[in-house]
Design an enzyme around this catalytic site. Sequence first.
Site, PDB file in Angstrom:
ATOM      1  CD  GLU A 214      33.305  41.013  38.956  1.00  0.00           C
ATOM      2  OE1 GLU A 214      33.063  42.167  39.389  1.00  0.00           O
ATOM      3  OE2 GLU A 214      34.410  40.695  38.498  1.00  0.00           O
TER       4      GLU A 214
ATOM      5  CG  ASP B 245      34.169  40.502  42.093  1.00  0.00           C
ATOM      6  OD1 ASP B 245      33.751  39.321  42.077  1.00  0.00           O
ATOM      7  OD2 ASP B 245      35.229  40.859  41.540  1.00  0.00           O
TER       8      ASP B 245
ATOM      9  CB  SER C  62      37.839  46.832  42.535  1.00  0.00           C
ATOM     10  OG  SER C  62      37.621  45.645  43.259  1.00  0.00           O
TER      11      SER C  62
ATOM     12  CG  ASP D 258      36.109  38.018  36.896  1.00  0.00           C
ATOM     13  OD1 ASP D 258      36.855  37.599  35.988  1.00  0.00           O
ATOM     14  OD2 ASP D 258      36.564  38.692  37.849  1.00  0.00           O
TER      15      ASP D 258
ATOM     16  N   GLY E 234      39.814  44.251  35.876  1.00  0.00           N
ATOM     17  CA  GLY E 234      41.180  44.660  36.158  1.00  0.00           C
ATOM     18  C   GLY E 234      41.873  43.621  37.012  1.00  0.00           C
TER      19      GLY E 234
ATOM     20  CE  LYS F 299      39.068  40.533  36.283  1.00  0.00           C
ATOM     21  NZ  LYS F 299      39.116  39.657  37.480  1.00  0.00           N
TER      22      LYS F 299
ATOM     23  CE  LYS G 187      35.128  44.116  41.335  1.00  0.00           C
ATOM     24  NZ  LYS G 187      35.597  43.459  40.082  1.00  0.00           N
ATOM     25  CG  LEU G 188      30.793  47.923  47.945  1.00  0.00           C
ATOM     26  CD1 LEU G 188      29.700  47.897  49.015  1.00  0.00           C
ATOM     27  CD2 LEU G 188      31.889  48.908  48.320  1.00  0.00           C
ATOM     28  CE  LYS G 189      37.562  42.344  44.209  1.00  0.00           C
ATOM     29  NZ  LYS G 189      37.376  41.319  43.154  1.00  0.00           N
TER      30      LYS G 189
HETATM   31  C1  NPQ Z   1      38.314  40.717  40.110  1.00  0.00           C
HETATM   32  N1  NPQ Z   1      40.101  42.430  40.388  1.00  0.00           N
HETATM   33  O1  NPQ Z   1      37.607  41.390  39.412  1.00  0.00           O
HETATM   34  C2  NPQ Z   1      39.756  41.075  40.411  1.00  0.00           C
HETATM   35  C3  NPQ Z   1      40.409  40.153  41.292  1.00  0.00           C
HETATM   36  C4  NPQ Z   1      41.739  40.434  41.856  1.00  0.00           C
HETATM   37  C5  NPQ Z   1      40.194  44.797  40.601  1.00  0.00           C
HETATM   38  O2  NPQ Z   1      38.726  43.470  41.801  1.00  0.00           O
HETATM   39  C6  NPQ Z   1      46.595  40.924  42.946  1.00  0.00           C
HETATM   40  C7  NPQ Z   1      46.515  40.649  41.602  1.00  0.00           C
HETATM   41  C8  NPQ Z   1      45.444  41.038  43.669  1.00  0.00           C
HETATM   42  C9  NPQ Z   1      45.291  40.458  40.984  1.00  0.00           C
HETATM   43  C10 NPQ Z   1      43.033  40.950  43.809  1.00  0.00           C
HETATM   44  C11 NPQ Z   1      39.597  43.504  40.998  1.00  0.00           C
HETATM   45  C12 NPQ Z   1      44.205  40.841  43.068  1.00  0.00           C
HETATM   46  C13 NPQ Z   1      44.132  40.543  41.714  1.00  0.00           C
HETATM   47  C14 NPQ Z   1      41.824  40.749  43.166  1.00  0.00           C
HETATM   48  C15 NPQ Z   1      42.877  40.349  41.130  1.00  0.00           C
HETATM   49  O3  NPQ Z   1      37.868  39.671  40.493  1.00  0.00           O
HETATM   50 MG    MG Z   2      35.894  39.748  39.618  1.00  0.00          MG
END
Ligand code: NPQ
Ligand code: MG
Length: 368
Positions: free
Chosen positions: A213, A188, A135, A238, A290, A262, A161-163
């Site tokens: 996502e 996402d 991610s 999610d 994650g 998750k 995966k791009l935020k």
């Molecule tokens: C998601 N995770 O899928 C999350 C959101 C996320 C890996 O993108 C600290 C603790 C920072 C938990 C940032 C990924 C976080 C976190 C993003 C969870 O939406």
């Molecule tokens: Mg997510």
Amino acid sequence: MDITGFELRRIAMPLVAPFRTSFGTETARDVLLVRVVTPEAEGWGECVAMSEPVYSSEYVDGAAEVIRRFLAPPLMAARDVTASRVAPLLAPVRGHRMAKAALEAAVLDAELRARGESFGAFLGASRDRVPAGVSVGIMDSIPELLDAVDGYLAEGYLRIKLKIEPGWDVAAVRAVRERFGDILLQVDANAAYTLADARTLQKLDDFDLLLIEQPLAEDDIRQHGELARLIRTPVCLDESIGSVEAAADAIALRAARVINIKPGRVGGYLEARRIHDLCRANGIPVWCGGMLETGIGRAANVALAALPGFTLPGDTSASSRYFARDVTPPFVLDDGHLRVPEAPGIGVDPLPDALAEFTTSSEYLTPA
Ligand code: NPQ
Ligand code: MG
């Protein structure tokens, strides 16, 4: 097993780089670890709540408090506690799924260590390694994003995966697609859009994304169904999926063609497996999300991701994606994959020195 006590241990893990999402920027992971002590064995669980209630309504101090006051006491008062009894014993308390999941994971780890069975074997893993995705946070500029993606691809990650958020979406995706070609790519939004943004999200249709996502808010399952009819990119949920019932609703409403599982978000590995089973029966691919887990949560997630319905690479990255030093022996990429631990329970043991380095507080709860 009868429970002798629970240790609640808070650790502060510096991140190798700030991680920016549509809900904020994190520079450290503030983690609540649960250690259950029983006469037969000890077990570890990791609570995935964040410091602040910005991904979901749960947050670390709240999780510690609800465990201390409302969740640990009934478990410690019960006899012959097994992981399958944890959710029923905790059902009188509404919500707080991440807190409940950490307790259930710790009990399951102890139970499986006591009988010499691994998480993977118990959950029904069908593979001994799982493909790793990564991610990638929101960056200040497109060149920085391209450098980050380039580095992850060089390490061997098999899916990117791009935020995204409004203002960091179409141009970022276009730049990555043009530069890196035919890679597995998805986005996402962490609930940053509304249905009024459908025109922007339609522009992503050109880039052959695996999925988008959680574009809309957690409660908007029906609106995700509406959006799914307006765009070609498959919608993946999610935040909206907190239980097997929510997953069934999303499938019935055609609001999710893919689901991110998750274990923390859904109240534990047993509920996660039920969602996997439901999705598999309905032809809905799933992947393991994650939450910047340490090696403790990561070990269990990798075991879950080895179930047969996990047909897409997950956010189960190597330890080094987030941490310079992990609290367990690090998970490392091998040809873009992570090995499923085979030892009993989660299959890894916390390293006392690393735990000590990162611990900020510890308390031990005992029966009344
Ligand atoms: C998601 N995770 O899928 C999350 C959101 C996320 C890996 O993108 C600290 C603790 C920072 C938990 C940032 C990924 C976080 C976190 C993003 C969870 O939406
Ligand atoms: Mg997510």
